[in-house]
Write an enzyme that holds these catalytic residues in place. Sequence first.
Site, mmCIF file in Angstrom:
data_model
loop_
_atom_site.group_PDB
_atom_site.id
_atom_site.type_symbol
_atom_site.label_atom_id
_atom_site.label_comp_id
_atom_site.label_asym_id
_atom_site.label_seq_id
_atom_site.Cartn_x
_atom_site.Cartn_y
_atom_site.Cartn_z
ATOM 1 C CD GLU A 83 29.200 5.527 15.010
ATOM 2 O OE1 GLU A 83 29.375 5.856 16.187
ATOM 3 O OE2 GLU A 83 30.125 5.109 14.270
ATOM 4 C CB CYS A 118 29.956 9.314 14.195
ATOM 5 S SG CYS A 118 31.319 8.450 13.371
#
Length: 438
Positions: A83, A118
């Site tokens: 990510e 994330c």
Amino acid sequence: MQPQRLESRVGMGTVCLEYSRHRPYEPIRTISQSTFCFHFNNLHYAQGRNDTFLCYEVNRKDCDSLVSLHQGVFKKEGVDHAELCFLYWFYDQVLKVMSPREEFRITWYMSWSPCFVCAEQVARFLATHHNLSLAIFCSRFYYPNYPQKLCSLIQEGAQVAAMDLPEFKTCWNKFVDNGGQPFRPWKRLHKKFKYQDFKLQKILRPCYILGPSNYSLTLSNVCLTKCLPEMRFLVECCQISLLREEVFYLQFNNSHWVQPVGNHYYRRKPYLCYQLEQPNGQKPLTGCLLSKKGRQHAEILFLEKVRSMQLSQVRITCYLTWSPCPNCAWQLAAFKMDHPDLILRIYASRLYFHWRRAFQKGLCSLWQSGIQVNVMDLPEFTDCWTNFVNPQRPFMPWNKLEKNSWRSQRRLRRIKESWGLQDLVNDFENLQLGPPLP
């Protein structure tokens, strides 16, 4: 959607992500068939699958259409998860290059849902760049130990869902070196999808029940106003003009047990019939919606259709074969809180898993938002027959219709009493279909 100002983007590539330095990450174009089948298999227990693959598609909004800009695949690079690798790349290769007034729609197909770190970083990135919309489809979800992080991600405008057969096909066709071979679903794919979807609802349950001051309204707006382009297509596909007589008798029958037709048993499907009464004597708008297997529920399709009309001060009556599930109930409640001038009445032929606390909480959220919920009785069945069936004869009640309705009303009354809501909704049981709006 507000255009992003240039000065708000200066330096946000590293400041937003809390990294002072990073090397430029480059995506790969495709992955092999074996990698896809191994890492994207939506198993209940995915042992040995420690890598996260992120397949992305970036589209630029051009008037009412989308223009494809980039697509590729990221995986973990060093200490940076997939990510963050995408965010670094997107900032350097897209945001720095394109005009700050451009709007982008990003779609992720992930083998694992984002971890809590994330999820927080992506939420902060979305909060900083308001010209982005993000849809995340996950094959599997981590154990629900970080609901607040995923809720914050949704609060900032992300749409999160489990991957089903259409998403796996899209991912296979766009990001897999498939040699021209079609996607062959693995065993029990849809059953595993339902398990992953249930896990997602469990993770997001705190988002739904915190109330309108926190996430419930935001979640409704995200799911219904920032939905994918396919949503309008789904509404049109699931729209039914009128019900056939035999369909009405089979699906709206409020008997506890399914009665066979001949020697065959039929499945009770979730139908929603709605009538929208407008002011100034305009003709009521009516329609029927059917939930498709593996697709959005009829209630969500109904909300999408009503939101597209941008109406206010109207009265809507809905007849359902099943009472709403918790997710649909919470989104209906959020919609009603967004539209306090709207009158929404829901009549259900049968109560769906009424003995489970999660489903009872969903009904409670409807009552607390001001939605009138009750069980269909003879007047409601007759009205539904008249407005949504192409009848060749008057409505003929089936055996024990009123007795079954009384039993369901008693169950509904006990739910109200057990949750302390009897005083709030004690007049709903005597609710009658009122005259048209003036």
